[in-house]
Design a protein around this motif. Structure first.
Motif, PDB file in Angstrom:
ATOM      1  N   SER A   1      14.590 -16.692  22.326  1.00 49.50           N
ATOM      2  CA  SER A   1      15.529 -16.168  23.321  1.00 49.50           C
ATOM      3  C   SER A   1      14.808 -15.306  24.350  1.00 49.50           C
ATOM      4  O   SER A   1      15.102 -15.376  25.547  1.00 49.50           O
ATOM      5  CB  SER A   1      16.627 -15.358  22.629  1.00 49.50           C
ATOM      6  OG  SER A   1      17.364 -16.184  21.768  1.00 49.50           O
TER       7      SER A   1
ATOM      8  N   ALA B   1      24.485 -15.449  13.260  1.00 44.64           N
ATOM      9  CA  ALA B   1      23.774 -14.204  12.935  1.00 44.64           C
ATOM     10  C   ALA B   1      24.434 -13.481  11.773  1.00 44.64           C
ATOM     11  O   ALA B   1      25.657 -13.345  11.726  1.00 44.64           O
ATOM     12  CB  ALA B   1      23.713 -13.303  14.161  1.00 44.64           C
TER      13      ALA B   1
ATOM     14  N   PHE C   1      23.768 -11.230  21.159  1.00 43.80           N
ATOM     15  CA  PHE C   1      23.880 -12.615  21.595  1.00 43.80           C
ATOM     16  C   PHE C   1      25.216 -12.867  22.298  1.00 43.80           C
ATOM     17  O   PHE C   1      25.273 -13.611  23.277  1.00 43.80           O
ATOM     18  CB  PHE C   1      23.694 -13.577  20.421  1.00 43.80           C
ATOM     19  CG  PHE C   1      22.266 -13.788  20.007  1.00 43.80           C
ATOM     20  CD1 PHE C   1      21.257 -13.949  20.950  1.00 43.80           C
ATOM     21  CD2 PHE C   1      21.912 -13.849  18.666  1.00 43.80           C
ATOM     22  CE1 PHE C   1      19.939 -14.171  20.570  1.00 43.80           C
ATOM     23  CE2 PHE C   1      20.600 -14.064  18.277  1.00 43.80           C
ATOM     24  CZ  PHE C   1      19.606 -14.222  19.235  1.00 43.80           C
ATOM     25  N   THR C   2      26.281 -12.251  21.831  1.00 41.05           N
ATOM     26  CA  THR C   2      27.586 -12.418  22.471  1.00 41.05           C
ATOM     27  C   THR C   2      27.586 -11.829  23.879  1.00 41.05           C
ATOM     28  O   THR C   2      28.081 -12.459  24.822  1.00 41.05           O
ATOM     29  CB  THR C   2      28.701 -11.772  21.617  1.00 41.05           C
ATOM     30  OG1 THR C   2      28.743 -12.442  20.354  1.00 41.05           O
ATOM     31  CG2 THR C   2      30.059 -11.877  22.296  1.00 41.05           C
ATOM     32  N   ARG C   3      27.018 -10.633  24.041  1.00 41.55           N
ATOM     33  CA  ARG C   3      26.930 -10.028  25.383  1.00 41.55           C
ATOM     34  C   ARG C   3      26.096 -10.887  26.313  1.00 41.55           C
ATOM     35  O   ARG C   3      26.431 -11.083  27.485  1.00 41.55           O
ATOM     36  CB  ARG C   3      26.321  -8.625  25.298  1.00 41.55           C
ATOM     37  CG  ARG C   3      27.282  -7.545  24.862  1.00 41.55           C
ATOM     38  CD  ARG C   3      26.722  -6.141  25.091  1.00 41.55           C
ATOM     39  NE  ARG C   3      25.350  -5.935  24.658  1.00 41.55           N
ATOM     40  CZ  ARG C   3      24.979  -5.597  23.428  1.00 41.55           C
ATOM     41  NH1 ARG C   3      25.891  -5.415  22.489  1.00 41.55           N
ATOM     42  NH2 ARG C   3      23.706  -5.416  23.126  1.00 41.55           N
TER      43      ARG C   3
ATOM     44  N   ALA D   1      24.397 -10.267  16.415  1.00 39.45           N
ATOM     45  CA  ALA D   1      25.526 -11.069  16.888  1.00 39.45           C
ATOM     46  C   ALA D   1      26.115 -10.476  18.166  1.00 39.45           C
ATOM     47  O   ALA D   1      26.438 -11.210  19.106  1.00 39.45           O
ATOM     48  CB  ALA D   1      26.599 -11.155  15.804  1.00 39.45           C
ATOM     49  N   ALA D   2      26.229  -9.153  18.210  1.00 43.96           N
ATOM     50  CA  ALA D   2      26.785  -8.494  19.401  1.00 43.96           C
ATOM     51  C   ALA D   2      25.880  -8.697  20.613  1.00 43.96           C
ATOM     52  O   ALA D   2      26.360  -8.941  21.727  1.00 43.96           O
ATOM     53  CB  ALA D   2      26.982  -7.006  19.131  1.00 43.96           C
TER      54      ALA D   2
ATOM     55  N   ALA E   1      25.043 -16.227  17.975  1.00 38.33           N
ATOM     56  CA  ALA E   1      25.913 -15.111  17.584  1.00 38.33           C
ATOM     57  C   ALA E   1      26.740 -15.486  16.358  1.00 38.33           C
ATOM     58  O   ALA E   1      26.894 -14.689  15.424  1.00 38.33           O
ATOM     59  CB  ALA E   1      26.829 -14.710  18.736  1.00 38.33           C
TER      60      ALA E   1
ATOM     61  N   GLU F   1      24.594  -6.322  14.754  1.00 35.40           N
ATOM     62  CA  GLU F   1      23.899  -5.884  15.966  1.00 35.40           C
ATOM     63  C   GLU F   1      23.323  -7.085  16.726  1.00 35.40           C
ATOM     64  O   GLU F   1      23.403  -7.156  17.955  1.00 35.40           O
ATOM     65  CB  GLU F   1      22.788  -4.900  15.598  1.00 35.40           C
ATOM     66  CG  GLU F   1      22.063  -4.325  16.790  1.00 35.40           C
ATOM     67  CD  GLU F   1      21.002  -3.307  16.390  1.00 35.40           C
ATOM     68  OE1 GLU F   1      20.377  -2.758  17.303  1.00 35.40           O
ATOM     69  OE2 GLU F   1      20.791  -3.067  15.185  1.00 35.40           O
TER      70      GLU F   1
ATOM     71  N   TYR G   1      23.431 -19.000  22.953  1.00 37.80           N
ATOM     72  CA  TYR G   1      23.701 -17.636  22.506  1.00 37.80           C
ATOM     73  C   TYR G   1      24.996 -17.552  21.705  1.00 37.80           C
ATOM     74  O   TYR G   1      25.089 -16.791  20.751  1.00 37.80           O
ATOM     75  CB  TYR G   1      23.719 -16.663  23.673  1.00 37.80           C
ATOM     76  CG  TYR G   1      22.347 -16.443  24.266  1.00 37.80           C
ATOM     77  CD1 TYR G   1      21.216 -16.349  23.461  1.00 37.80           C
ATOM     78  CD2 TYR G   1      22.171 -16.321  25.635  1.00 37.80           C
ATOM     79  CE1 TYR G   1      19.960 -16.156  23.989  1.00 37.80           C
ATOM     80  CE2 TYR G   1      20.914 -16.118  26.179  1.00 37.80           C
ATOM     81  CZ  TYR G   1      19.812 -16.033  25.354  1.00 37.80           C
ATOM     82  OH  TYR G   1      18.567 -15.838  25.884  1.00 37.80           O
ATOM     83  N   ARG G   2      25.994 -18.331  22.062  1.00 45.52           N
ATOM     84  CA  ARG G   2      27.242 -18.316  21.284  1.00 45.52           C
ATOM     85  C   ARG G   2      26.989 -18.859  19.874  1.00 45.52           C
ATOM     86  O   ARG G   2      27.493 -18.312  18.887  1.00 45.52           O
ATOM     87  CB  ARG G   2      28.324 -19.113  21.988  1.00 45.52           C
ATOM     88  CG  ARG G   2      28.737 -18.483  23.305  1.00 45.52           C
ATOM     89  CD  ARG G   2      30.219 -18.452  23.537  1.00 45.52           C
ATOM     90  NE  ARG G   2      30.485 -17.950  24.880  1.00 45.52           N
ATOM     91  CZ  ARG G   2      30.607 -16.660  25.194  1.00 45.52           C
ATOM     92  NH1 ARG G   2      30.494 -15.730  24.250  1.00 45.52           N
ATOM     93  NH2 ARG G   2      30.846 -16.280  26.433  1.00 45.52           N
TER      94      ARG G   2
END
Length: 157
Positions: free
Chosen positions: A105, A29, A38-40, A35-36, A26, A33, A22-23
């Motif tokens: 994902s 990306a 995936f970061t969360r 990227a955010a 992100a 939206e 996910y990092r």
């Protein structure tokens, strides 16, 4: 028979795989939206790994229990080896577009939730079961968030 140690080690690896993937997703990306999200999700996976790391078992196993534990460990390792919830880095790098990345994902999150539900049925410790239920709910919520983002077509996926 599965021990807490078996469950902990496999779950930690699953969560670390998810966080790393996910990092990277992100960072790659183009849409803020995505990227955010995936970061969360990476942050959640890190928290899950930390919780699994904190689980300890003080129970000593008998000879028969040790033999069952070894069989259980082999079974778990075989199950994990054949599942998509490793969220393979090469597969993510090979995706053709954002839609493929989101779909991979979503599948990862659903597979992880199913695996944890399977483990949940084998755990006796009430506190561990309770916290695992929270993680299962978060994994399911991740899958729903990914599906909603893909369905919303925010940037012409």
């Amino acid at each position: 028979m599965f021990t807490i140690d078996d469950i902990r080690e496999i779950a930690i690896q699953i969560e670390k795989n998810g966080e790393q993937a996910y990092r990277r997703a992100a960072a790659a990306a183009d849409q803020p939206e995505i990227a955010a999200l995936f970061t969360r999700m990476a942050d959640d996976e890190r928290e899950h790994a930390e919780w699994f790391s904190s689980i300890r078992s003080n129970r000593h196993l008998s000879g028969d229990e040790l033999e069952l534990e070894q069989m259980g460990r082999r079974l778990l390792q075989e199950m994990v080896a054949n599942q998509t919830f490793s969220l393979d880095q090469q597969e993510l790098r090979q995706v053709r577009d954002v839609e493929d990345s989101l779909e991979q994902s979503r599948i990862f999150e659903e597979d992880t939730a199913l695996f944890y539900e399977f483990l949940h049925s084998m755990i006796e410790d009430v506190e561990v079961k309770s916290h695992l239920e929270v993680i299962i709910a978060e994994e399911r919520r991740h899958a729903e968030q990914i599906a909603e983002l893909a369905d919303s077509d925010p940037v012409g996926l």
